[in-house]
Design a protein around this motif. Structure first.
Motif, PDB file in Angstrom:
ATOM      1  N   PHE A  31      18.775  26.596  35.818  1.00 48.14           N
ATOM      2  CA  PHE A  31      18.384  25.411  36.578  1.00 48.14           C
ATOM      3  C   PHE A  31      19.226  25.285  37.842  1.00 48.14           C
ATOM      4  CE2 PHE A  31      17.032  24.321  32.310  1.00 48.14           C
ATOM      5  CZ  PHE A  31      15.803  23.711  32.522  1.00 48.14           C
ATOM      6  N   HIS A  32      18.656  24.668  38.865  1.00 52.03           N
ATOM      7  CA  HIS A  32      19.427  24.270  40.038  1.00 52.03           C
ATOM      8  C   HIS A  32      20.137  22.986  39.620  1.00 52.03           C
ATOM      9  CE1 HIS A  32      19.446  21.998  44.050  1.00 52.03           C
ATOM     10  NE2 HIS A  32      20.471  22.829  44.046  1.00 52.03           N
ATOM     11  N   ALA A  33      21.387  23.098  39.244  1.00 47.56           N
ATOM     12  CA  ALA A  33      22.128  21.969  38.693  1.00 47.56           C
ATOM     13  C   ALA A  33      22.871  21.223  39.790  1.00 47.56           C
ATOM     14  CB  ALA A  33      23.116  22.445  37.636  1.00 47.56           C
ATOM     15  N   VAL A  34      22.658  19.918  39.833  1.00 51.24           N
ATOM     16  CA  VAL A  34      23.371  19.050  40.763  1.00 51.24           C
ATOM     17  C   VAL A  34      24.142  18.036  39.937  1.00 51.24           C
ATOM     18  CG1 VAL A  34      23.182  17.405  42.661  1.00 51.24           C
ATOM     19  CG2 VAL A  34      21.617  19.363  42.537  1.00 51.24           C
ATOM     20  N   ALA A  35      25.452  18.074  40.073  1.00 53.08           N
ATOM     21  CA  ALA A  35      26.333  17.186  39.328  1.00 53.08           C
ATOM     22  C   ALA A  35      26.627  15.954  40.167  1.00 53.08           C
ATOM     23  CB  ALA A  35      27.640  17.915  38.996  1.00 53.08           C
ATOM     24  N   ALA A  36      26.203  14.801  39.696  1.00 51.97           N
ATOM     25  CA  ALA A  36      26.518  13.544  40.365  1.00 51.97           C
ATOM     26  C   ALA A  36      27.837  13.037  39.786  1.00 51.97           C
ATOM     27  CB  ALA A  36      25.404  12.522  40.147  1.00 51.97           C
ATOM     28  N   VAL A  37      28.826  12.889  40.661  1.00 51.70           N
ATOM     29  CA  VAL A  37      30.160  12.465  40.243  1.00 51.70           C
ATOM     30  C   VAL A  37      30.481  11.114  40.863  1.00 51.70           C
ATOM     31  CG1 VAL A  37      30.905  14.852  39.951  1.00 51.70           C
ATOM     32  CG2 VAL A  37      31.353  13.696  42.118  1.00 51.70           C
ATOM     33  N   HIS A  38      31.424  10.425  40.279  1.00 51.12           N
ATOM     34  CA  HIS A  38      31.758   9.075  40.746  1.00 51.12           C
ATOM     35  C   HIS A  38      32.788   9.092  41.878  1.00 51.12           C
ATOM     36  CE1 HIS A  38      31.928   4.760  40.557  1.00 51.12           C
ATOM     37  NE2 HIS A  38      33.234   4.797  40.441  1.00 51.12           N
ATOM     38  N   ARG A  39      33.716  10.030  41.829  1.00 52.40           N
ATOM     39  CA  ARG A  39      34.804  10.051  42.816  1.00 52.40           C
ATOM     40  C   ARG A  39      34.765  11.330  43.652  1.00 52.40           C
ATOM     41  NH1 ARG A  39      37.807   9.698  38.188  1.00 52.40           N
ATOM     42  NH2 ARG A  39      38.954  11.534  38.883  1.00 52.40           N
ATOM     43  N   PRO A  40      35.090  11.233  44.942  1.00 56.17           N
ATOM     44  CA  PRO A  40      35.076  12.403  45.816  1.00 56.17           C
ATOM     45  C   PRO A  40      35.971  13.558  45.333  1.00 56.17           C
ATOM     46  CG  PRO A  40      35.232  10.419  47.131  1.00 56.17           C
ATOM     47  CD  PRO A  40      35.377  10.000  45.685  1.00 56.17           C
ATOM     48  N   ASP A  41      37.098  13.238  44.698  1.00 56.58           N
ATOM     49  CA  ASP A  41      37.988  14.302  44.235  1.00 56.58           C
ATOM     50  C   ASP A  41      37.376  15.122  43.102  1.00 56.58           C
ATOM     51  OD1 ASP A  41      38.585  11.707  42.811  1.00 56.58           O
ATOM     52  OD2 ASP A  41      39.767  13.070  41.558  1.00 56.58           O
ATOM     53  N   GLN A  42      36.325  14.617  42.477  1.00 59.42           N
ATOM     54  CA  GLN A  42      35.693  15.346  41.382  1.00 59.42           C
ATOM     55  C   GLN A  42      34.781  16.474  41.880  1.00 59.42           C
ATOM     56  OE1 GLN A  42      34.064  11.779  39.517  1.00 59.42           O
ATOM     57  NE2 GLN A  42      35.307  12.217  37.698  1.00 59.42           N
ATOM     58  N   VAL A  43      34.369  16.421  43.140  1.00 56.12           N
ATOM     59  CA  VAL A  43      33.470  17.444  43.682  1.00 56.12           C
ATOM     60  C   VAL A  43      34.108  18.826  43.566  1.00 56.12           C
ATOM     61  CG1 VAL A  43      32.327  18.289  45.767  1.00 56.12           C
ATOM     62  CG2 VAL A  43      32.236  15.858  45.200  1.00 56.12           C
ATOM     63  N   ALA A  44      35.328  18.968  44.062  1.00 60.18           N
ATOM     64  CA  ALA A  44      36.010  20.261  44.008  1.00 60.18           C
ATOM     65  C   ALA A  44      36.276  20.680  42.564  1.00 60.18           C
ATOM     66  CB  ALA A  44      37.317  20.210  44.792  1.00 60.18           C
ATOM     67  N   ALA A  45      36.607  19.724  41.697  1.00 56.50           N
ATOM     68  CA  ALA A  45      36.866  20.050  40.292  1.00 56.50           C
ATOM     69  C   ALA A  45      35.619  20.601  39.616  1.00 56.50           C
ATOM     70  CB  ALA A  45      37.381  18.811  39.554  1.00 56.50           C
ATOM     71  N   VAL A  46      34.461  20.025  39.922  1.00 56.48           N
ATOM     72  CA  VAL A  46      33.198  20.510  39.357  1.00 56.48           C
ATOM     73  C   VAL A  46      32.921  21.920  39.849  1.00 56.48           C
ATOM     74  CG1 VAL A  46      30.687  20.216  39.434  1.00 56.48           C
ATOM     75  CG2 VAL A  46      32.158  18.252  38.974  1.00 56.48           C
ATOM     76  N   GLN A  47      33.071  22.142  41.138  1.00 61.26           N
ATOM     77  CA  GLN A  47      32.803  23.463  41.702  1.00 61.26           C
ATOM     78  C   GLN A  47      33.759  24.519  41.150  1.00 61.26           C
ATOM     79  OE1 GLN A  47      32.850  22.230  45.804  1.00 61.26           O
ATOM     80  NE2 GLN A  47      30.639  21.970  45.829  1.00 61.26           N
ATOM     81  N   THR A  48      35.009  24.147  40.945  1.00 62.68           N
ATOM     82  CA  THR A  48      35.981  25.079  40.359  1.00 62.68           C
ATOM     83  C   THR A  48      35.602  25.410  38.920  1.00 62.68           C
ATOM     84  OG1 THR A  48      37.762  24.278  41.784  1.00 62.68           O
ATOM     85  CG2 THR A  48      38.410  25.384  39.738  1.00 62.68           C
ATOM     86  N   ALA A  49      35.275  24.402  38.136  1.00 56.98           N
ATOM     87  CA  ALA A  49      34.890  24.634  36.735  1.00 56.98           C
ATOM     88  C   ALA A  49      33.643  25.501  36.651  1.00 56.98           C
ATOM     89  CB  ALA A  49      34.665  23.303  36.020  1.00 56.98           C
ATOM     90  N   ALA A  50      32.693  25.255  37.529  1.00 53.90           N
ATOM     91  CA  ALA A  50      31.462  26.057  37.538  1.00 53.90           C
ATOM     92  C   ALA A  50      31.764  27.506  37.910  1.00 53.90           C
ATOM     93  CB  ALA A  50      30.456  25.455  38.506  1.00 53.90           C
ATOM     94  N   ALA A  51      32.580  27.699  38.912  1.00 56.03           N
ATOM     95  CA  ALA A  51      32.940  29.058  39.327  1.00 56.03           C
ATOM     96  C   ALA A  51      33.659  29.792  38.204  1.00 56.03           C
ATOM     97  CB  ALA A  51      33.803  29.014  40.584  1.00 56.03           C
ATOM     98  N   GLU A  52      34.541  29.095  37.504  1.00 59.33           N
ATOM     99  CA  GLU A  52      35.248  29.702  36.373  1.00 59.33           C
ATOM    100  C   GLU A  52      34.274  30.092  35.261  1.00 59.33           C
ATOM    101  OE1 GLU A  52      38.257  26.833  35.372  1.00 59.33           O
ATOM    102  OE2 GLU A  52      39.544  27.452  37.047  1.00 59.33           O
ATOM    103  N   ALA A  53      33.152  29.366  35.162  1.00 57.47           N
ATOM    104  CA  ALA A  53      32.131  29.670  34.154  1.00 57.47           C
ATOM    105  C   ALA A  53      31.134  30.719  34.669  1.00 57.47           C
ATOM    106  CB  ALA A  53      31.391  28.395  33.763  1.00 57.47           C
ATOM    107  N   GLY A  54      31.290  31.102  35.936  1.00 63.93           N
ATOM    108  CA  GLY A  54      30.418  32.123  36.507  1.00 63.93           C
ATOM    109  C   GLY A  54      29.064  31.618  36.955  1.00 63.93           C
ATOM    110  N   VAL A  55      28.975  30.314  37.255  1.00 61.38           N
ATOM    111  CA  VAL A  55      27.713  29.731  37.706  1.00 61.38           C
ATOM    112  C   VAL A  55      27.963  28.891  38.960  1.00 61.38           C
ATOM    113  CG1 VAL A  55      26.674  29.679  35.404  1.00 61.38           C
ATOM    114  CG2 VAL A  55      27.952  27.696  36.219  1.00 61.38           C
ATOM    115  N   GLU A  56      26.877  28.476  39.579  1.00 55.00           N
ATOM    116  CA  GLU A  56      26.979  27.610  40.750  1.00 55.00           C
ATOM    117  C   GLU A  56      26.380  26.255  40.423  1.00 55.00           C
ATOM    118  OE1 GLU A  56      25.335  27.463  45.314  1.00 55.00           O
ATOM    119  OE2 GLU A  56      25.687  29.414  44.391  1.00 55.00           O
ATOM    120  N   VAL A  57      27.161  25.217  40.647  1.00 60.22           N
ATOM    121  CA  VAL A  57      26.716  23.839  40.440  1.00 60.22           C
ATOM    122  C   VAL A  57      27.013  23.080  41.725  1.00 60.22           C
ATOM    123  CG1 VAL A  57      27.076  21.700  39.151  1.00 60.22           C
ATOM    124  CG2 VAL A  57      27.141  23.888  37.948  1.00 60.22           C
ATOM    125  N   GLU A  58      25.992  22.459  42.278  1.00 67.35           N
ATOM    126  CA  GLU A  58      26.177  21.619  43.450  1.00 67.35           C
ATOM    127  C   GLU A  58      26.709  20.281  42.966  1.00 67.35           C
ATOM    128  OE1 GLU A  58      23.342  19.631  46.876  1.00 67.35           O
ATOM    129  OE2 GLU A  58      22.583  21.329  45.720  1.00 67.35           O
TER     130      GLU A  58
END
Length: 72
Positions: free
Chosen positions: A23-50
């Motif tokens: 799926f084209h996954a888009v993660a809606a987060v509450h705080r701006p600092d969570q954007v980078a954390a989501v992208q890092t976690a996704a990259a570590e899992a080998g996937v791309e999450v916007e």
């Protein structure tokens, strides 16, 4: 697929699994600092999450994000 509450925990895990399933996954987060954390976690899992900041009580912003995700 738009996943709200995806800044951590089950929401983040759902976004990563959705991306893993193709799926084209888009993660809606509450705080701006969570954007980078989501992208890092996704990259570590080998996937791309916007990731994008969203206050779900902001109807206009929520509708704009849904419109952006919906065509996928």
């Amino acid at each position: 697929m738009l996943i709200t509450g995806a800044g951590s925990g089950i929401g983040l895990a759902t976004a990563i699994e959705a991306a893993r399933l193709g799926f084209h996954a888009v993660a809606a987060v509450h705080r701006p600092d969570q954007v980078a954390a989501v992208q890092t976690a996704a990259a570590e899992a080998g996937v791309e999450v916007e990731a994008d900041v969203l206050d779900v009580t902001d109807d206009r912003r929520a509708a704009a994000l849904v419109d952006r995700v919906e065509p996928w």
